[in-house]
Design an enzyme around this catalytic site. Sequence first.
Site, PDB file in Angstrom:
ATOM      1  N   ASP A   1      -1.213  -4.474  -3.700  1.00  0.00           N
ATOM      2  CA  ASP A   1       0.119  -4.084  -3.216  1.00  0.00           C
ATOM      3  C   ASP A   1       0.931  -5.342  -2.954  1.00  0.00           C
ATOM      4  O   ASP A   1       0.428  -6.456  -3.171  1.00  0.00           O
ATOM      5  CB  ASP A   1       0.015  -3.189  -1.964  1.00  0.00           C
ATOM      6  CG  ASP A   1       1.145  -2.170  -1.909  1.00  0.00           C
ATOM      7  OD1 ASP A   1       2.317  -2.590  -1.816  1.00  0.00           O
ATOM      8  OD2 ASP A   1       0.877  -0.958  -1.968  1.00  0.00           O
TER       9      ASP A   1
ATOM     10  N   GLU B   1       7.453   4.430  -6.096  1.00  0.00           N
ATOM     11  CA  GLU B   1       8.503   3.684  -5.394  1.00  0.00           C
ATOM     12  C   GLU B   1       8.971   2.439  -6.148  1.00  0.00           C
ATOM     13  O   GLU B   1       9.136   1.372  -5.546  1.00  0.00           O
ATOM     14  CB  GLU B   1       7.998   3.294  -3.991  1.00  0.00           C
ATOM     15  CG  GLU B   1       7.639   4.512  -3.163  1.00  0.00           C
ATOM     16  CD  GLU B   1       7.088   4.179  -1.780  1.00  0.00           C
ATOM     17  OE1 GLU B   1       7.512   4.827  -0.827  1.00  0.00           O
ATOM     18  OE2 GLU B   1       6.226   3.283  -1.655  1.00  0.00           O
TER      19      GLU B   1
ATOM     20  N   THR C   1      -2.783   1.365   5.384  1.00  0.00           N
ATOM     21  CA  THR C   1      -3.238   0.510   6.488  1.00  0.00           C
ATOM     22  C   THR C   1      -2.197  -0.508   6.975  1.00  0.00           C
ATOM     23  O   THR C   1      -2.564  -1.539   7.540  1.00  0.00           O
ATOM     24  CB  THR C   1      -4.519  -0.243   6.054  1.00  0.00           C
ATOM     25  OG1 THR C   1      -4.234  -0.965   4.842  1.00  0.00           O
ATOM     26  CG2 THR C   1      -5.684   0.701   5.823  1.00  0.00           C
ATOM     27  N   GLU C   2      -0.910  -0.205   6.778  1.00  0.00           N
ATOM     28  CA  GLU C   2       0.125  -1.148   7.229  1.00  0.00           C
ATOM     29  C   GLU C   2      -0.029  -1.521   8.706  1.00  0.00           C
ATOM     30  O   GLU C   2       0.286  -2.635   9.115  1.00  0.00           O
ATOM     31  CB  GLU C   2       1.520  -0.539   7.041  1.00  0.00           C
ATOM     32  CG  GLU C   2       2.031  -0.542   5.611  1.00  0.00           C
ATOM     33  CD  GLU C   2       1.729   0.755   4.867  1.00  0.00           C
ATOM     34  OE1 GLU C   2       0.695   1.391   5.152  1.00  0.00           O
ATOM     35  OE2 GLU C   2       2.536   1.125   3.997  1.00  0.00           O
TER      36      GLU C   2
ATOM     37  N   PHE D   1      -3.255   9.604   6.598  1.00  0.00           N
ATOM     38  CA  PHE D   1      -3.870   9.277   7.897  1.00  0.00           C
ATOM     39  C   PHE D   1      -3.223   8.067   8.565  1.00  0.00           C
ATOM     40  O   PHE D   1      -3.673   7.632   9.619  1.00  0.00           O
ATOM     41  CB  PHE D   1      -5.383   9.060   7.741  1.00  0.00           C
ATOM     42  CG  PHE D   1      -6.163  10.324   7.516  1.00  0.00           C
ATOM     43  CD1 PHE D   1      -5.533  11.568   7.415  1.00  0.00           C
ATOM     44  CD2 PHE D   1      -7.546  10.291   7.409  1.00  0.00           C
ATOM     45  CE1 PHE D   1      -6.263  12.737   7.204  1.00  0.00           C
ATOM     46  CE2 PHE D   1      -8.293  11.451   7.211  1.00  0.00           C
ATOM     47  CZ  PHE D   1      -7.642  12.677   7.103  1.00  0.00           C
TER      48      PHE D   1
ATOM     49  N   HIS E   1       5.332  -2.618  -6.086  1.00  0.00           N
ATOM     50  CA  HIS E   1       4.285  -2.958  -5.094  1.00  0.00           C
ATOM     51  C   HIS E   1       3.415  -4.092  -5.628  1.00  0.00           C
ATOM     52  O   HIS E   1       2.193  -4.058  -5.507  1.00  0.00           O
ATOM     53  CB  HIS E   1       3.418  -1.728  -4.781  1.00  0.00           C
ATOM     54  CG  HIS E   1       4.135  -0.686  -3.970  1.00  0.00           C
ATOM     55  ND1 HIS E   1       4.280  -0.778  -2.607  1.00  0.00           N
ATOM     56  CD2 HIS E   1       4.756   0.460  -4.332  1.00  0.00           C
ATOM     57  CE1 HIS E   1       4.951   0.280  -2.158  1.00  0.00           C
ATOM     58  NE2 HIS E   1       5.262   1.041  -3.185  1.00  0.00           N
TER      59      HIS E   1
END
Length: 515
Positions: free
Chosen positions: A198, A341, A484-485, A434, A273
């Site tokens: 990413d 995106e 997981t940002e 999540f 990304h």
Amino acid sequence: MRYIYLIILGLFFSVINMEANNSASISLVPCPTNVVPGTGSFQFTPKTVFAVETEEQAAIVRLLSDQFTCAAGFTPKLKVDSKKGNLVLQTDKTIKSEAYCLEITPKKITVRAADAKGFFYALQSIRQLLPPAIESAVKVDGTEWIVPAMTITDEPRFGYRGLMVDVARFFVPKENLLRIIDCMGMLKLNTLHLHLVDDNGWRIEIKKYPLLTEIGASRVERPGKLFPERRNQRQGEPTVEKGFYTQDDIREIVAYAAARRIEVIPEIEMPAHTNSSLAAYPELACPVVDRFVGVLPGIGGKNSEIVYCAGNDSVFSFLEDVIDEVSELFPSKYIHLGGDEASKVNWAKCPKCRARMEAEHIEHTEELQSYFMTRMSNYVRSKGKEVMGWDELTNSTLPEGAIIYGWQGFGKAALKAAAQGHRFIMTPARSLYFIRYQGPQWFEPLTYFGNNTLKDVYTYEPVQEEWNPVYEDLLMGVQASMWTEFCNSPDDVEYQLFPRLLALSDIAWAKKGTK
Ligand code: ACM
Ligand code: ZN
């Protein structure tokens, strides 16, 4: 007064009911298709003998007997090519793939299945039926290693039961990933989708392009700042390595997952990304990009609009080389090409992209993405693999055969692909991302995008009444996506995963209406 009697009577019956349920209820996640309770229990002792037909079965049984070695301090005996034992595995080709029949009596446990997957799942049920101390890494004294007598017949609802882990934003160390994989196996999930690439990191060693990890796996530190607040790197600013998987690590992860009947699908994102690879090889961006491209520590603002140039053939040869190494490392029949995106602002201005559009008679930059994805998809297919991508691929002509992950609009975006006969997987952001809060937002650690509580996950039903019936046949299954940002440690990832992953396993496995 009458009401008080009614309330007391009600409480009385609910207690009776609970007791009845408790004696009959078996703590297994996901919920098995059918359970018939028996009488008594089977006890594992140092004298217990496991009897299996093949080495493949022996490997599955060893996973359980290793747990006995650690937690119980004894190792059941294992006889290969034998029918004589207290826990016996028997191949039964009349049973469906992945399904199993488990019969537990005080004297003997009999496991029947058609394939290794079925045997593995039966043993995971035994693992869950044992006292929780079986999970201990050190010897636990004073435990009776018993499982209640019962007969289970069980089979999954969906063939694809997945978890995506974004190891790009937060690099999940190999040991922690293996632990997640083990939990997945225990929950009868069978697919790990690894988001390896990413803007925020490139996490897989590619021998032909060492800078991908020398530069792309590092980024600037922004201590104390949360993901959306982190300023981009300035040119010359020093970076810190955040980790990547070597090719040996990948082989180990794939083998560990395979032993638990989990297929690992690699995702190599394109055309967007991709700031981590563009930081390493900036010549792969459109020549109109005049700003410094670094690995993004956060959202990135305008830098997140910088994508691979669709008019530059070197981009395709670079990606083909990457796919060559990735296909060798992952035995999965699938490669996920991302596709979400993707900003087209630079493509619209770029002379190379415009020349490509002219040569290929493409009118809109959106169709230029189709050109990009189709060209890479054809390459992936030429290697005998199938292509997967996010639901943005439905915004233009879909690559042939592409399998689509529905994440937007409750996953409805994927139905555009289904309407064209494409298979799809549901991972709607609104229910199965999540990264979202699982509890009250004033209580939970800061994250994005509203709530997905345990109940939201548990009550998610992918198949909607208004669907064209053919869509159900094209639906491969469901996936939770762990972005997981906002994770800064492996514990943060586990915190977001559990207990929601249990709910995911139930919606992926249990028959509709039987959770
Ligand atoms: C995605 O959430 N951008 C797939
Ligand atoms: Zn370009």
